[in-house]
Design a protein around this motif. Sequence first.
Motif, PDB file in Angstrom:
ATOM      1  N   GLY A  95       0.812  -1.213   0.000  1.00 32.43           N
ATOM      2  CA  GLY A  95       0.000   0.000   0.000  1.00 32.43           C
ATOM      3  C   GLY A  95       0.846   1.265   0.000  1.00 32.43           C
ATOM      4  O   GLY A  95       0.506   2.255  -0.663  1.00 32.43           O
ATOM      5  N   ILE A  96       1.910   1.217   0.739  1.00 32.83           N
ATOM      6  CA  ILE A  96       2.801   2.379   0.793  1.00 32.83           C
ATOM      7  C   ILE A  96       3.462   2.576  -0.576  1.00 32.83           C
ATOM      8  O   ILE A  96       3.585   3.686  -1.089  1.00 32.83           O
ATOM      9  CB  ILE A  96       3.863   2.203   1.893  1.00 32.83           C
ATOM     10  CG1 ILE A  96       3.198   2.285   3.267  1.00 32.83           C
ATOM     11  CG2 ILE A  96       4.957   3.249   1.766  1.00 32.83           C
ATOM     12  CD1 ILE A  96       4.081   1.897   4.427  1.00 32.83           C
ATOM     13  N   GLN A  97       3.824   1.455  -1.172  1.00 32.13           N
ATOM     14  CA  GLN A  97       4.437   1.467  -2.504  1.00 32.13           C
ATOM     15  C   GLN A  97       3.485   2.062  -3.554  1.00 32.13           C
ATOM     16  O   GLN A  97       3.851   2.951  -4.313  1.00 32.13           O
ATOM     17  CB  GLN A  97       4.777   0.021  -2.909  1.00 32.13           C
ATOM     18  CG  GLN A  97       5.986  -0.103  -3.799  1.00 32.13           C
ATOM     19  CD  GLN A  97       7.264  -0.003  -2.975  1.00 32.13           C
ATOM     20  OE1 GLN A  97       7.359  -0.625  -1.924  1.00 32.13           O
ATOM     21  NE2 GLN A  97       8.225   0.784  -3.431  1.00 32.13           N
ATOM     22  N   ILE A 132      -1.657   3.858   0.873  1.00 35.67           N
ATOM     23  CA  ILE A 132      -1.510   3.977   2.321  1.00 35.67           C
ATOM     24  C   ILE A 132      -0.419   4.987   2.635  1.00 35.67           C
ATOM     25  O   ILE A 132       0.633   5.007   1.986  1.00 35.67           O
ATOM     26  CB  ILE A 132      -1.183   2.598   2.942  1.00 35.67           C
ATOM     27  CG1 ILE A 132      -2.419   1.702   2.873  1.00 35.67           C
ATOM     28  CG2 ILE A 132      -0.715   2.743   4.383  1.00 35.67           C
ATOM     29  CD1 ILE A 132      -2.183   0.283   3.283  1.00 35.67           C
ATOM     30  N   LYS A 133      -0.693   5.805   3.616  1.00 37.25           N
ATOM     31  CA  LYS A 133       0.259   6.855   3.970  1.00 37.25           C
ATOM     32  C   LYS A 133       1.620   6.272   4.308  1.00 37.25           C
ATOM     33  O   LYS A 133       1.716   5.258   5.001  1.00 37.25           O
ATOM     34  CB  LYS A 133      -0.273   7.652   5.166  1.00 37.25           C
ATOM     35  CG  LYS A 133      -1.489   8.500   4.845  1.00 37.25           C
ATOM     36  CD  LYS A 133      -1.916   9.294   6.076  1.00 37.25           C
ATOM     37  CE  LYS A 133      -3.247   9.985   5.812  1.00 37.25           C
ATOM     38  NZ  LYS A 133      -3.824  10.540   7.059  1.00 37.25           N
ATOM     39  N   SER A 134       2.630   6.933   3.864  1.00 39.77           N
ATOM     40  CA  SER A 134       3.979   6.416   4.081  1.00 39.77           C
ATOM     41  C   SER A 134       4.530   6.833   5.433  1.00 39.77           C
ATOM     42  O   SER A 134       5.638   6.480   5.807  1.00 39.77           O
ATOM     43  CB  SER A 134       4.905   6.910   2.963  1.00 39.77           C
ATOM     44  OG  SER A 134       4.879   8.314   2.930  1.00 39.77           O
ATOM     45  N   LYS A 137      -6.119   8.811  -2.347  1.00 44.06           N
ATOM     46  CA  LYS A 137      -6.278   7.804  -3.399  1.00 44.06           C
ATOM     47  C   LYS A 137      -6.836   6.500  -2.817  1.00 44.06           C
ATOM     48  O   LYS A 137      -7.724   5.869  -3.383  1.00 44.06           O
ATOM     49  CB  LYS A 137      -4.914   7.525  -4.041  1.00 44.06           C
ATOM     50  CG  LYS A 137      -4.923   6.461  -5.125  1.00 44.06           C
ATOM     51  CD  LYS A 137      -3.505   6.226  -5.652  1.00 44.06           C
ATOM     52  CE  LYS A 137      -3.449   4.976  -6.527  1.00 44.06           C
ATOM     53  NZ  LYS A 137      -2.073   4.524  -6.787  1.00 44.06           N
ATOM     54  N   GLY A 138      -6.324   6.115  -1.666  1.00 42.03           N
ATOM     55  CA  GLY A 138      -6.771   4.884  -1.034  1.00 42.03           C
ATOM     56  C   GLY A 138      -8.204   4.958  -0.556  1.00 42.03           C
ATOM     57  O   GLY A 138      -8.915   3.958  -0.524  1.00 42.03           O
TER      58      GLY A 138
END
Lengths: 225, 225
Positions: free
Chosen positions: A150-152, A156-158, A219-220
Motif C-alpha cells: 500500500g505504501i508502494q 496507504i500513507k507512508s 487515493k486509497g
Amino acid sequence: MGTTERKKREKRQRRDTIIDAAEKIIFSKGLDQATMTEIAKEAELSKGTLYLYFKNKNELYMAITKRGSNILNQKLVKIFSGDHTGIELIRLMGETYLTFVRDNPGYFNAFLHYDSLRDTEDLQNSEIAQICEGNKQEAMALMVRALQIGIQDGTIKSSYNPKELAVIIWASTRGITMINHTMRQTDHHFKMIEDMEVNTDSMFENFLNLVGEGMATKKGQKKYD
Amino acid sequence: MGTTERKKREKRQRRDTIIDAAEKIIFSKGLDQATMTEIAKEAELSKGTLYLYFKNKNELYMAITKRGSNILNQKLVKIFSGDHTGIELIRLMGETYLTFVRDNPGYFNAFLHYDSLRDTEDLQNSEIAQICEGNKQEAMALMVRALQIGIQDGTIKSSYNPKELAVIIWASTRGITMINHTMRQTDHHFKMIEDMEVNTDSMFENFLNLVGEGMATKKGQKKYD
DNA sequence: CTATAAAATGACTGTTGGTCAGTAAGTGAC
DNA sequence: GTCACTTACTGACCAACAGTCATTTTATAG
C-alpha cells in the motif's frame, strides 16, 4: 516395496480421522464437556489409541488449532494472488478473517484457547504449538506485506511504520471479530447496548472507514465512497 | 438485638474470604490447575463449605469476574467526574482499561473465560452472571456517553452514530489489550513479528492517533500533536 | 442447661484424563 | 502355511478432582 510409505499414509489418515472426530465432538459440546472416550467412540477407536497419536487432550485440541490456522492462512495467502492495491488487501484480509470466524466458530474457540495457554515450557516442547505459532506469525507478516504494498502503490500513507501499523490493525480486527463471535455464540441473548442490536455485519466495514481516514491516502480512500 | 445483622455481615465476609482465596490460587496456577480443595485450604475452610457459598467452581470463578468488573467500572466511572472533553474521555477510558488489565491479568483471564461460556441456560439463571452482564453494558454505556459528550463539545465528528462508534472503539481497544495481555502472559517468548519486539506500551497510543484522524475533529486532534 | 437452628465438615461417589500390560493384526523369511 | 517379530490397538485400571450429604460442631435463645 512401498509398505513403509503406505504405513505412513495410513498413520496420517488415522490421525486425521481422530482430529475429525474431535472437531465434531468438541465443536458441538465445547472442550470441557467433550470426553476422550466419546471422541474415541466417534472415531471408532478405543481411548488408548488416541494417546498413541496425541500426547494428551490439550495436544489434540492444539492439532485442531493447527488445522484451523492452516486453513485460514491458505485463504489469506490466496488474496495476494489477485491484483489488488495495498488498502484493498487490508480490507480483504479483514473480511476473510471475519468470514472465516463466522463460518468456523469452533476453530476460533480453539484459537482463543490456544492463546490462553500459559505453560511456556509445554508450549515450547510441542511441535504442534510451534506450527501454530508460525501460522500466527505468517498472518502477521502478510498484513505487513499488504501495508508495504500500500505504501508502494500510494494507497496507504507512508508516514506509518508498517510493522507497528500491522499489529494495531490486526489486533483491532481480532477485537471486532471477537465481539461478533461472542454475540453469535451467546445467541444474541445479551445485548451490548440497550435498544440496539448491533449490526455485526457492518461493524468491520465501519471500522475500516474509520481507520481508513487515518491510514489511507486520498487515493486509497476513494474506493470507500 | 442485631444478631441477624451480624450474621449477614459475617456471611458476606466468609464469602469474600473464599473469593480472596480463590483469586490467590486461580490467578497463580490458572483455573484448570486450581482445585477446590486447595482453595478451601487457603480459605481455612473445608471443601464442602465452599459449596454452601457457591453453586460450583464456575460460579466461584464468576464471582471473581464480577468483582473484577466492579473494580474496573468504578475506575471508568471516576473518569467522568473530572473536567474532560469527549475525546479526552475516550482516551482516558482506553488507558484505564489497558492499565487495569496490565495490573490485573488474572481478572482479564476471568473476563475472557466468562465471555467464552456458552451455556445460555445456566448463565441466565445465575444472579452473578446477570451482574457481570450489567457491568459490561454499563462500560459500553459510558463509552457512548463519552462520544456524545465529544459530539456536544465539538471534539468528535457529529457524522458518526455514537452507539455504533462506541462498539467499534470498545472492540478495538479490547483487541489491542488482548494482544498486550497475551504477550505478557507468554513471557514474550513468542514474538509477533520477526526482528521486532512490539512496544506494547505505545500500541494504544498509536491506535488512538490512527483512529483519531478519522474520529476526532480538528479541535479534538490538537491535543495529540 | 437444654432445645433448636445454623454452619461446617470430610468421607464418599461418579466421572474423566491418562497409563500400561496384554492382545490382535500385519509383515517378511523360509 | 507357519513361525518369529514388529506394530497397532485395546480396555481394565488408577489417580485426581468436582460435587454431595449424613454427621458433627457451633451458635442462639428461652
